[in-house]
Design a protein around this motif. Structure first.
Motif, PDB file in Angstrom:
ATOM      1  N   UNK B 195     -19.681  60.295  52.352  1.00  0.00           N
ATOM      2  CA  UNK B 195     -20.201  60.704  51.379  1.00  0.00           C
ATOM      3  C   UNK B 195     -19.471  61.960  50.714  1.00  0.00           C
ATOM      4  N   UNK B 196     -19.878  62.086  49.605  1.00  0.00           N
ATOM      5  CA  UNK B 196     -18.895  63.871  49.213  1.00  0.00           C
ATOM      6  C   UNK B 196     -20.195  64.450  48.211  1.00  0.00           C
ATOM      7  N   UNK B 197     -20.538  65.254  49.218  1.00  0.00           N
ATOM      8  CA  UNK B 197     -21.880  65.975  48.877  1.00  0.00           C
ATOM      9  C   UNK B 197     -22.049  67.873  49.444  1.00  0.00           C
ATOM     10  N   UNK B 345      -4.138  68.633  44.820  1.00  0.00           N
ATOM     11  CA  UNK B 345      -3.207  69.835  45.364  1.00  0.00           C
ATOM     12  C   UNK B 345      -5.078  70.964  45.585  1.00  0.00           C
ATOM     13  N   UNK B 346      -5.071  71.755  46.719  1.00  0.00           N
ATOM     14  CA  UNK B 346      -5.433  72.887  46.772  1.00  0.00           C
ATOM     15  C   UNK B 346      -5.923  74.095  45.950  1.00  0.00           C
ATOM     16  N   UNK B 365      -5.937  69.343  40.952  1.00  0.00           N
ATOM     17  CA  UNK B 365      -5.836  70.654  41.669  1.00  0.00           C
ATOM     18  C   UNK B 365      -7.998  70.470  42.299  1.00  0.00           C
ATOM     19  N   UNK B 366      -8.466  70.688  43.800  1.00  0.00           N
ATOM     20  CA  UNK B 366      -9.697  70.991  44.337  1.00  0.00           C
ATOM     21  C   UNK B 366      -9.904  71.644  43.393  1.00  0.00           C
ATOM     22  N   UNK B 392     -11.468  64.897  44.778  1.00  0.00           N
ATOM     23  CA  UNK B 392     -10.048  64.836  44.886  1.00  0.00           C
ATOM     24  C   UNK B 392      -9.791  64.223  45.707  1.00  0.00           C
ATOM     25  N   UNK B 393     -10.443  65.271  46.917  1.00  0.00           N
ATOM     26  CA  UNK B 393      -9.348  64.410  48.156  1.00  0.00           C
ATOM     27  C   UNK B 393      -9.654  63.489  48.801  1.00  0.00           C
TER      28      UNK B 393
END
Lengths: 330, 531
Positions: B195-197, B345-346, B365-366, B392-393
């Motif tokens: 999930x992306x939550x 990247x972060x 970038x995240x 993006x991760x």
């Protein structure tokens, strides 16, 4: 910034900066509440502290001050004045930090206390500019440039290019220091001297987190020496430096070209011309503010941590009122 | 109490009176499936009767609804075999209080008149008035909820897809967040897509709903693990919570949950005589499964579009550095060359500066915005960049992606498009600059005009030497309130709508077109001398 809830906005550094010390939260919340006074010379506080790390702002106050900021930033003379004042606050901070550094080195407790008090007062003003991250009228600027340049995409490209700092950003500046030090070692400079210099000038910037509670890796000259030894032996710092300089020159040229394009497009319409000049100066000011603030914040936090050690205070518990009380800053 | 037209949900047999949703739930209840109890405000209930019904509902809800109530649409045509009306009608959470409950019922009933619902009905050949009943149930506070679509054959799910999020399913159904995806075909379960939550929605207790953003509340996970979550906001009885960091890496559903859901889908499909079923479900903190909606799956499962944003659609973030570039996704520390690649990247530190000097094609970038340090270093190095792409991760390393730094988009591509340089012809045009370059350009320009700065940051008066090297050089003054500088050998030409021009007396005709160009020779702006 959290959305409006019951007529109130909340700025929650406890969430956005969960690993911060009390001092770090204090720097953010105190300077946030004071930004109208520091930037606009408007005495209205921007909200109130709920607890360390959290500020609540009444929506009408927020709306009024954001509108005032937008108007302020549309006047090129006032923006230039703001940029000059911000530069002065940075110089005052840097000067106080240098004096505190010297006093700590000399074990002159009284002078160190006084300089840290002054440095805290000056640095809080520098910190007020951190509102550029979410309160700038970016949409209005993009709308204006869309009209001026007759294209939304060109307006966005222009806005982004204008947000290039006047002075090299801290990441490349720190890297340039490293490359110059590596190159100087290849030219015969003693490693220990080069490492001490890098450690003092950029040591607080390398590594994760902040130097508020614990030292950053390159604050230790021996660690800086290890890095420089590797860099000078294995890389080609001279060509990397040349590449870096070329990139910086090019980004400055892109910025200037977009500024010229916007001014040429606005030419003949005095109102638009003034607004373009103002936003161009404001975007550079915002980018410079972010970059210089980061360098000063890390220098300041490192210095206060070492001062706490010298004075046997807990660096995780010290607050801005504690530090302001040391000097004339309160 | 006086008799009311309210019906207990388990007695809601007549779909013409209670709507499709209520009728389906009643059939599930009769088969012993775990459907939350409820009441139905039938189709055709006059508005004047609603206040009395509200009193009855509140009396019934006493002790049943610690997190308030939910009023849900149950239109006569809803959840049919051919048309679902999914997402067309309203559902409203409401505190168990008279005024808000009345408003919620009214709002749900009036959603039958929504133009989108009426257009949907017409498009599906439904011309009769859209009768609307309302199902009232205690609001569940789910640990996880979601949707399940399955094709059922001979007592088993032969093709299935489950999407799950923590808390309420609303962000999943509305597509604002991506759920954890479990899918399978016959005996094979495909790998789970995480999930992306970032935000969890949950009905709140009255005390929680009084807490301002930034306060903490306790929530329970699917494994009955309690943790603190920060309140982002609350509205209409629902808490919006920042997803606790420790849960980020944990799956939403266990295999046991998945099997429970698939078993229930089989029983529900049989109860409703369906071969393809679409279920909405929720697990509460005690591990109980609740079925909150069941309807025919109105399109084949392989066409079922996943909710939320997925890799195929690309991702959006904040534009940070203009330009478009493509390359394989890489991350620092993977040992892969960055040159020509897209760096994921972060927030970057100075350690990354060396890597960026390897000239990656683009940066994603995240975190951060256009003034973040990552954006600024990318800008200084001329690398297209998009920031704040949280998802993006999930972009796999080596995947080919294209980054549009002006639009703020990242999308997968099959190949790397050829880069085109738009170097325009400048023949006959005057190029406007703020300062003369150290070396003269030979790009076909007819002249160079120096833009006069009223702040005098750039004193730009040309010299004879400069003119000798750079060809014809003039000065453009666009500000009305700036005095005209005295410049021997130059004449002042008043332009119709652009100010004044200092032009060499022997400079010949003034070019009709003025342009600005970037260091690549790309024209950024062009205008006529008298526009």
């Amino acid at each position: 910034m959290e959305p409006v809830w019951n007529g109130m906005l909340t700025c929650d550094y406890e969430r956005s900066r969960p690993a911060s010390t009390l001092l770090e939260w204090d720097l953010y919340t105190t300077s946030l509440i004071a930004w109208p006074r520091v930037l606009l010379e408007d005495p209205t506080p921007y909200g109130r502290l709920r607890r360390p790390g959290i500020v609540d702002i009444d929506e009408p106050v927020h709306l009024r001050l954001v509108a005032a900021l937008e108007k302020f930033l549309s006047d090129p003379d006032r923006v230039r004045d703001l940029a000059d004042r911000t530069a002065l606050h940075r110089e005052q901070t840097a000067s106080a930090l240098d004096q505190a550094e010297q006093a700590l080195s000399d074990r002159d407790v009284k002078a160190a206390d006084e300089a840290i008090g002054r440095g805290t007062a000056a640095f809080l003003k520098v910190m007020s500019a951190h509102i550029v991250n979410w309160l700038l009228p970016e949409q209005q600027w993009e709308d204006l440039l869309s009209q001026v340049l007759s294209s939304r995409a060109r307006a966005r490209d222009c806005t982004l290019a204008l947000a290039t700092p006047n002075r090299t950003g801290h990441l490349l500046q720190a890297h340039r220091l490293l490359l110059e030090a590596a190159a100087s070692i290849r030219d015969g400079r003693p490693l220990a001297l080069a490492a001490a210099d890098v450690s003092a000038r950029a040591g607080t910037l390398y590594g994760a987190g902040s130097p508020a509670a614990a030292a950053m890796p390159l604050e230790d000259p021996d660690r800086a020496a290890d890095l420089l030894r590797t860099l000078s032996a294995s890389a080609d710092p001279e060509s990397e430096l040349a590449s870096l300089t070329g990139s910086l020159d090019r980004s400055a040229a892109v910025r200037e070209a977009w500024e010229t394009a916007a001014l040429l497009a606005a030419g003949g319409r005095p109102g638009q011309l003034a607004a373009v000049r103002a936003l161009s100066t404001a975007l550079a000011w915002a980018a410079d503010s972010e970059e210089r603030r980061k360098e000063l914040r890390h220098s300041y936090l490192s210095l206060v941590r070492r001062w706490c050690t010298a004075r046997e205070h807990d660096a995780t518990r010290v607050t801005t009122p504690d530090l302001l009380a040391l000097g004339d800053g309160r | 109490m006086t008799p009311t037209p309210l019906l207990p949900l388990d007695q809601a047999h007549n779909a013409a009176r209670v709507g499709g949703k209520a009728a389906a739930l009643a059939r599930l209840l009769r088969q012993g499936l775990p459907v939350p109890e409820g009441l139905v405000v039938p189709v055709g209930t006059p508005e004047s009767a609603v206040p009395i019904l509200v009193d009855h509902i509140l009396a019934w809800a006493e002790g049943r609804a610690p997190y308030g109530l939910i009023a849900r649409s149950s239109a006569v045509a809803e959840d049919g075999a051919a048309v679902s009306f999914a997402g067309m009608y309203a559902s409203r959470f409401t505190p168990a209080r008279s005024g808000p409950l009345h408003a919620a019922i009214t709002e749900v009933r009036s959603s039958a008149l929504q133009p989108t619902a009426q257009a949907y009905a017409r498009a599906h050949g439904i011309t009769a008035a859209l009768g609307m009943a309302v199902v009232i149930q205690p609001a569940l506070r789910p640990t996880a909820s979601g949707v399940l679509a399955a094709e059922v054959l001979a007592g088993r799910c032969v093709r299935w897809r489950i999407e799950a999020v923590r808390g309420l399913a609303e962000p999943l159904v509305s597509g604002t967040q991506t759920g954890e995806v479990h899918s399978g075909l016959r005996h094979t379960a495909h790998p789970v897509q995480p999930a992306e939550q970032r935000i969890i929605l949950m009905p709140g207790a009255p005390d929680e709903l009084r807490l301002p953003p930034g306060e903490w509340t306790t929530i329970t996970g699917v494994n009955q693990d309690e943790t603190l979550a920060k309140i982002k906001t609350s509205q209409e009885g629902v808490l919006h919570l920042h997803a606790p960091t420790p849960w980020a890496a944990d799956p939403v559903l266990s295999e046991e949950h998945r099997l429970t859901l698939l078993d229930s889908a089989v029983v529900a499909a049989a109860a409703l005589s369906l071969e393809r079923i679409d279920l909405e479900w929720a697990f509460t903190a005690d591990g109980t499964l609740h079925l909150v909606q069941a309807r025919p799956l109105t399109r084949p499962l392989h066409e079922a579009r996943a909710t939320g944003r997925h890799c195929e659609d690309g991702w959006t973030g904040i534009p940070a550095v203009a330009g478009t570039a493509a390359g394989p996704a890489v991350r620092i520390g993977e040992g892969t060359a960055l040159t020509g690649a897209v760096l994921i990247c972060g927030a970057l530190g100075p350690e990354a500066a060396g890597a960026l000097l390897e000239q990656p094609a683009a940066v994603v970038s995240t975190t951060g915005g256009p003034l973040s340090h990552t954006a600024i270093i990318a800008r200084e190095l001329g690398i297209p960049c998009v920031t704040n792409v949280k998802a993006a991760t999930a972009i796999p390393s080596a995947r080919l992606i294209e980054v549009n730094g002006t639009e703020g988009t990242v999308r997968p591509v099959a190949g790397i498009p050829e880069q085109r340089t738009e170097r325009a012809r400048l023949d006959g045009a005057a190029v406007v600059l703020q300062r003369l370059p150290t070396t003269a350009a030979h790009d076909g320009r007819a002249a160079t005009l120096l833009l006069h700065s009223p702040a005098e940051h750039h004193p730009v008066l040309p010299t004879l030497t400069a003119s000798a090297e750079h060809g014809t050089v003039g000065v453009l003054i666009v500000d009305e309130d700036v005095a005209t500088p005295e410049l021997p050998g130059f004449q002042v030409i008043r332009l119709k709508s652009l100010g004044r021009l200092l032009w060499p007396v022997d400079g010949g005709d003034v070019p009709e077109t003025l342009v600005t160009v970037d260091p690549n020779g790309r024209v950024l702006h062009s205008r006529g001398l008298h526009d």
